[in-house]
Write a protein that holds these residues in place. Structure first.
Motif, short mmCIF file in Angstrom:
data_model
loop_
_atom_site.label_atom_id
_atom_site.label_comp_id
_atom_site.label_asym_id
_atom_site.label_seq_id
_atom_site.Cartn_x
_atom_site.Cartn_y
_atom_site.Cartn_z
N ARG A 213 -6.98 24.53 19.40
CA ARG A 213 -6.95 23.15 18.93
C ARG A 213 -7.74 23.04 17.64
O ARG A 213 -8.74 23.72 17.47
CB ARG A 213 -7.67 22.23 19.93
N ILE A 214 -7.30 22.14 16.77
CA ILE A 214 -8.08 21.83 15.57
C ILE A 214 -8.41 20.34 15.63
O ILE A 214 -7.51 19.51 15.84
CB ILE A 214 -7.28 22.16 14.29
N GLY A 215 -9.69 20.02 15.47
CA GLY A 215 -10.10 18.62 15.39
C GLY A 215 -10.31 18.32 13.91
O GLY A 215 -11.13 18.96 13.27
N SER A 216 -9.55 17.36 13.36
CA SER A 216 -9.58 17.19 11.90
C SER A 216 -9.32 15.75 11.48
O SER A 216 -8.49 15.05 12.07
CB SER A 216 -8.48 18.06 11.27
N ARG A 217 -10.05 15.32 10.45
CA ARG A 217 -9.72 14.03 9.86
C ARG A 217 -9.01 14.23 8.51
O ARG A 217 -8.73 13.26 7.80
CB ARG A 217 -10.98 13.16 9.71
N VAL A 218 -8.71 15.48 8.18
CA VAL A 218 -8.03 15.76 6.91
C VAL A 218 -6.67 15.05 6.80
O VAL A 218 -6.35 14.51 5.73
CB VAL A 218 -7.93 17.29 6.67
N PRO A 219 -5.85 15.00 7.84
CA PRO A 219 -4.58 14.28 7.67
C PRO A 219 -4.77 12.82 7.26
O PRO A 219 -3.86 12.22 6.68
CB PRO A 219 -3.93 14.38 9.05
N ILE A 220 -5.96 12.26 7.53
CA ILE A 220 -6.22 10.85 7.22
C ILE A 220 -6.91 10.71 5.85
O ILE A 220 -6.55 9.88 5.04
CB ILE A 220 -7.15 10.22 8.30
N PHE A 221 -7.94 11.56 5.62
CA PHE A 221 -8.69 11.48 4.37
C PHE A 221 -7.94 12.14 3.22
O PHE A 221 -8.11 11.77 2.05
CB PHE A 221 -10.03 12.22 4.51
N LEU A 222 -7.16 13.17 3.55
CA LEU A 222 -6.59 14.03 2.52
C LEU A 222 -5.19 14.50 2.95
O LEU A 222 -4.96 15.69 3.17
CB LEU A 222 -7.54 15.24 2.36
N PRO A 223 -4.25 13.55 3.09
CA PRO A 223 -2.94 13.94 3.62
C PRO A 223 -2.22 14.97 2.74
O PRO A 223 -1.37 15.71 3.23
CB PRO A 223 -2.16 12.61 3.68
N GLN A 224 -2.64 15.04 1.47
CA GLN A 224 -2.06 16.01 0.53
C GLN A 224 -2.29 17.45 0.99
O GLN A 224 -1.57 18.36 0.61
CB GLN A 224 -2.66 15.82 -0.86
#
Ligand SMILES: *Cc1c(COP(=O)(O)O)cnc(C)c1O
Length: 398
Positions: A213-224
């Motif tokens: 599993r990966i826990g990440s806020r990158v799709p929200i902060f940095l969808p690029q």
């Protein structure tokens, strides 16, 4: 500063705020969509904030005092969701420091979940029998002001994250009871494709690890960052799941929706972990819009966390009763898949403890009495109980 915000209640729609505050800077589409450009152009200083926002004294002081606690960093993509003048903007409260961060509260802690004492190897938290939390980096795309790991992330605090990957791999190899590895940090999706792939490949070479599993806020902060190439790489390491972190419906922009869909299209099941935050999402109506919007992005709400007792979080924390109220207003009223589990991560290191509204009115050997979401009461007799002498309108049971 001439941006117009959608009126309250219209957070249901997916919209793009780009180029927003960067409109006058003639950024090419190519740059804007490039994750390295987004990282390089993060707002990280008081001057950078004041160039675009009207700050309050509490915010200005907060920025100055946060310098040696938790760094300020906001990607242009996320920055565009911030209201230019309203200090109560739910996006602004999450990422712009405030003076309250420097308040001392006796009940608050630097390591509220007792992670440091559960690390058999630096960077590896082994609290539960069959799974571990692997902190692979101390950097994030942007910093959440209520970060539970603010003691070690962003590179400016008192502590540093000393993750020893090789020692962690050896621990995982030796401990055959570990079947689930959760990559977090910091944010694992800030690693380059190559580095992340080497990490996943190494974990996959350990036979007893069944689930990643990966826990990440990158799709929200940095969808690029969620490029087709990244998704193709991740898909080689299935079963691989991802937990994202969205707190307010406005965070689900057009770009974020597309990034989430790309992940889902590559077979990555998506869950959401949100934190209950005062003035952000501590309102059943707002939370309902959030979870329904998440389902439209193919994300299943997973956990709603009571905010940890992290230092400097008093202005963002709210009551446990509010979390229970939110769950009660969801359960039965909307899709079951949209209802997350409300949990408290027990202060000091007890792990996640589920909390639920009480639907059980009475229970003994013969009967269970429950109430439903409409507060109607129902009886469920145990299989061994004597038949009840019910009299139901027009029907007599003998
Ligand atoms: C949250 C957490 C996990 C994962 O818990 P799940 O309930 O399986 O999602 C594992 N280890 C630690 C230390 C955690 O905090």
């Amino acid at each position: 500063m001439q941006r117009l915000f959608s009126p309250a209640g219209n957070d249901r729609d997916f919209t793009s705020a780009a180029p927003g505050y960067w409109a006058g800077e003639e950024v090419s589409q190519e740059d804007w969509n490039n994750w390295a450009w987004q990282l390089r152009n993060r707002v990280t200083t008081l001057a950078g904030l004041e160039q675009r926002l009207v700050l309050t004294d509490e915010e200005r002081a907060g920025v100055i005092l946060s310098g040696n606690k938790l760094a300020l960093a906001i990607t242009p993509h996320f920055f565009n969701l911030i209201h230019p003048t309203d200090p109560d903007c739910p996006i602004r409260r999450q990422v712009v420091p405030r003076i309250e961060e420097s308040y001392d509260n006796a009940e608050e802690m630097a390591d509220p979940c007792g992670e440091d004492s559960h690390m058999p190897v630096p960077g590896l938290v082994h609290r539960y029998p069959d799974r571990v939390l692997f902190l692979v980096t101390d950097r994030c795309a942007s910093y959440c002001r209520y970060c539970t790991r603010s003691r070690v992330v962003s590179g400016v605090g008192e502590q540093e994250l000393h993750t020893e990957w090789e020692a962690a791999f050896q621990y995982l190899e030796k401990h055959t009871e570990i079947r689930d590895v959760l990559l977090s940090g910091g944010d694992a999706l800030l690693l380059s494709d190559n580095k992340l792939e080497a990490l996943l490949k190494r974990l996959r070479s350990i036979e007893h690890i069944e689930f990643l599993r990966i826990g990440s806020r990158v799709p929200i902060f940095l969808p690029q960052r969620i490029t087709p190439k990244l998704c193709e790489m991740l898909a080689k390491y299935h079963p691989l799941w991802m937990s994202v972190h969205v707190n307010h419906p406005r965070e689900l922009t057009t770009e974020v929706k597309e990034a989430l869909e790309r992940l889902a299209n590559h077979g990555i099941p998506l869950g959401n972990q949100s934190v209950l935050l005062r003035g952000v999402n501590d309102d059943p109506a707002v939370y309902k819009v959030l979870v329904q919007k998440l389902l439209r992005c193919r994300v299943r709400p997973y956990y709603l966390y009571q905010c940890d007792l992290i230092k400097g979080s008093s202005h963002l924390r709210t009551s446990v009763a509010k979390g229970l109220e939110i769950i009660e207003q969801l359960r039965g009223h909307t899709t079951g898949y949209a209802v997350p589990q409300f949990v408290i991560d027990a202060p000091g290191g007890g792990g996640k403890v589920p909390l639920n509204p009480d639907y059980l009115i009475h229970r003994d050997d013969g009967i269970t009495l429950v109430r439903n979401y409409e507060n109607k009461v129902f009886a469920y007799p145990e299989p061994t109980a004597k038949p009840l002498n019910f009299e139901i309108a027009g029907f007599r049971r003998d």
